[in-house]
Design an enzyme around this catalytic site. Structure first.
Site, PDB file in Angstrom:
ATOM      1  N   GLY A 223       0.838  -1.220  -0.004  1.00  0.00           N
ATOM      2  CA  GLY A 223      -0.140  -0.008   0.023  1.00  0.00           C
ATOM      3  C   GLY A 223       0.738   1.431  -0.076  1.00  0.00           C
ATOM      4  N   PHE A 224       1.935   1.152   0.504  1.00  0.00           N
ATOM      5  CA  PHE A 224       2.906   2.365   0.490  1.00  0.00           C
ATOM      6  C   PHE A 224       3.941   2.493  -0.239  1.00  0.00           C
ATOM      7  CE2 PHE A 224       1.275   2.201   5.141  1.00  0.00           C
ATOM      8  CZ  PHE A 224       0.752   3.383   5.271  1.00  0.00           C
TER       9      PHE A 224
ATOM     10  N   ASP B  54       0.241  -2.312  13.044  1.00  0.00           N
ATOM     11  CA  ASP B  54      -0.194  -2.989  11.745  1.00  0.00           C
ATOM     12  C   ASP B  54       0.625  -4.466  11.642  1.00  0.00           C
ATOM     13  OD1 ASP B  54      -1.501  -3.271   9.192  1.00  0.00           O
ATOM     14  OD2 ASP B  54       0.328  -2.242   8.163  1.00  0.00           O
TER      15      ASP B  54
END
Length: 647
Positions: free
Chosen positions: A371-372, A487
């Site tokens: 996602g990053f 996370d």
């Protein structure tokens, strides 16, 4: 428009004049309220022995030589916890409740080299009696240190003691009492396999980890003799600690030319100025402020006269040009640069974008995407394989990048990934990690078919669960600054060549002081399926380190379910999996891996601990320290938790 321009310039000039007068009067008032002291005391250089020069921010704490008195109050010129005791020409720094001898203080790179005093006085084979506890002002610089692990007084009849792996070496020193009846062992921490370490914890009376200088540990002269007197020689050379001159309340005081002063209880008392004045915050000279006023008036007057004629034609142009420029500029880079400069002493090496491109061969070998950002394989100039995460551009003021650098830079643990460097150049941001050849846990533990070559045995999964738990325990308690990850999931657990797990991806992490238990977060963070209830709804409680405990519990329960490939079953798919496994615990454990008794015990432990970790209310969950204890305890000692599921 002409009248507007003149008025605007006149208004700015007036504001500048008022600002100069305000600074001058404010500085005089603050100084007057702070009192005076003898500056020669703080400026004095003191030697303890022939090698160690004690000067700010260190100070002598066992004499009155560096104690100043301001308005009847006693103050030290220096940082809290950096008081040095000079005892018979030996400089002693107290870390926790133990003495460490100062070998060198390097003010250029803000490091101090210390050695355990017990090790210095313990002969060729000293016995290390305690782990290292650091105060808030000191950190372990990365990657200058490494560590060795001692297993003291082990049961000589235990299997692991009779047949130790080659890297866990017996200490062959007669100075150890009963060393044959109760042998002791030593190993370089990077060599220690979590699978083997688990077997030693129950058969040795004490396990101690001692930091040391990394370049000495890799030296064959010492490494090859660790089991003899090699480890003693390395311990006597000490290890490095660093302090950050840009951190805390001291920064503004030191920038203004002063020295910070603290009380006997390590509380900040104010700024000690070089002219003998004491201020509550920063220093400022009366003469310099009056001079600044005169210069300011002259400059402002000159500006008015010089640009009066140009104002009419340039005012509108400059106004719109400035507005458009500010709209087009990213605020992200200045924020990141400011953050990096403030914490420069704690961070690994910074690389240019061209260097990163060279190391990754222009990003030719893609390892994965998240996602990053995207992860690429590369090599350091010395040939060391690396993984480079090239971050996406987000309008988040670089928060994810700063979180990652701030968090991992404070860590040094076998179960936390090592950050080797970073890059920030314009809009380009990259993080450089040690390369993990086996990828993420998701690849091995969450395949739909457990018979594939990528599946792991129950024993291997259990070892990985212990390693992750130890890594989280370290983040929550062992770091100088507590870190909550927020996370934890299989994708963020990386596996090295020996399947030792390492926690990675600290983009959502939060730092907090040791005494803080509740964490303020701006909205839900994490991955669906692993997020603790309190993270997205405060009706369940406050976000804390127990939020990581919940994510850990969900992950190991998922590891159990995926290994048996039961999620496709009709009975399971219609019900919340943790609830299903709670109701079918006994039957599931018995059928694990062809009904092997030892495997069934491991599976039962993982399930019970996972169910404890996912209790709805944070206070009902164990800490990660307790989780590690439960994983190492007997399965018969573990009680099944009460049902606690969302209906």
């Amino acid at each position: 428009m002409r009248r507007y321009g003149l008025a605007l310039l006149g208004s700015h000039a007036s504001h500048l004049l008022l600002l100069f007068w305000f600074i001058a009067s404010d500085g005089e008032g603050a100084t007057a309220a702070g009192g005076t002291y003898d500056d020669a005391i703080c400026a004095r250089l003191i030697f303890c022995g022939e090698q160690v020069e004690i000067k700010y921010p260190f100070y002598l704490s066992n004499t009155t030589d560096q104690v100043v008195v301001v308005d009847g109050n006693t103050r030290y010129c220096g940082y809290p916890w950096l008081g040095i005791i000079c005892d018979h020409d030996r400089a002693i720094l107290r870390l926790g409740n133990y003495n460490y001898t100062v070998l060198e203080i390097n003010h250029g790179n803000h490091t101090v080299t210390v050695a355990d005093s017990d090790a210095l006085d313990g002969g060729d084979c000293p016995r290390v009696k305690h782990n290292v506890t650091l105060p808030e002002v000191l950190t372990f610089p990365s990657p200058g240190n490494d560590s060795i692990t001692f297993f003291f007084d082990c049961n000589s009849t235990a299997n692991v003691v009779l047949r130790p792996p080659p890297y866990i070496r017996p200490i062959n020193c007669s100075s150890f009492v009963d060393f044959q009846l109760w042998p002791s062992f030593v190993a370089a921490q990077p060599d220690v396999d979590v699978r083997d370490e688990r077997g030693w914890l129950g058969v040795c009376k004490e396990v101690v980890v001692a930091p040391l200088l990394k370049d000495l540990l890799v030296n064959e002269k010492y490494y090859g003799k660790l089991g003899d007197d090699g480890y003693g020689a390395v311990l006597k050379r000490g290890f490095q600690l660093s302090w950050d001159p840009m951190a805390g309340m001291c920064h503004e005081c030191e920038v203004s030319g002063g020295r910070c002063s603290y009380g006997t209880k390590n509380e900040f008392l104010g700024c000690l100025c070089s002219d003998g004045r004491a201020s509550s915050s920063t220093c400022g000279s009366k003469k310099s402020k009056k001079k600044a006023i005169a210069i300011g008036v002259s400059v402002v007057s000159g500006v008015i006269l010089l640009f009066l004629l140009l104002m009419c034609t340039l005012c509108v142009k400059k106004f719109w040009h400035g507005l458009l420029s500010s709209m087009g500029k990213s605020k992200e880079a200045p924020n990141i640069e400011s953050f990096l400069q403030k914490h420069e002493a704690q961070h690994p090496k910074r690389y240019s974008y061209s260097e990163v491109k060279t190391m990754t061969k222009s990003f030719s070998h893609k390892l994965g995407q998240g996602g990053f950002g995207t992860v690429y394989m590369g090599k350091m100039p010395n040939g060391k394989p690396i993984a480079v995460k090239l971050l996406k551009s987000y309008k988040d003021d670089g928060q994810e990048f700063m979180n990652e650098v701030a968090s991992i830079s404070r860590t040094s643990h076998v179960n936390v990934v090592t950050l080797l460097g970073y890059c920030i150049q314009g809009s380009k941001r990259a993080l450089i990690y040690e390369f993990m050849p086996n990828g993420s846990l998701e690849r091995f533990a969450f395949r739909p078919n457990s018979e594939t070559e990528d599946s792991l045995s129950w024993e291997k999964l259990f070892d990985i669960a212990i390693g992750i738990a130890r890594g989280l325990e370290y983040l929550h308690r062992g770091c100088n600054t507590r870190i909550v990850h927020f996370d934890i999931k299989p994708h963020n657990i990386l596996l090295d060549q020996d399947f030792c797990p390492k926690i990675s991806d600290f983009g959502l992490a939060k730092l907090c002081k040791q005494k803080e238990s509740i964490i303020s977060i701006d909205g839900a963070r994490g991955t669906i399926g692993y997020i603790a209830p309190e993270v997205f709804s405060k009706q369940f409680g406050d976000a804390s380190s127990k939020s990581d405990v919940y994510s850990y519990g969900m992950m190991i329960l998922e590891m159990v379910g995926a290994r048996k490939n039961i999620s496709a079953s009709a009975d399971v798919s219609s019900k919340y999996f943790p609830q299903w496994i709670y109701e079918h615990l006994e039957g599931y454990c018995v059928t694990a891996n062809e009904i092997r008794l030892d495997t069934s015990v491991l599976v039962r432990k993982m399930i019970i601990i996972g169910l404890w970790c996912i209790q709805l209310l944070p206070n009902n969950r164990p800490s990660m320290t307790r989780v590690v204890e439960m994983l190492q305890s007997s399965a018969d000692d573990l009680k099944i938790p009460p049902q606690s599921f969302l209906s």
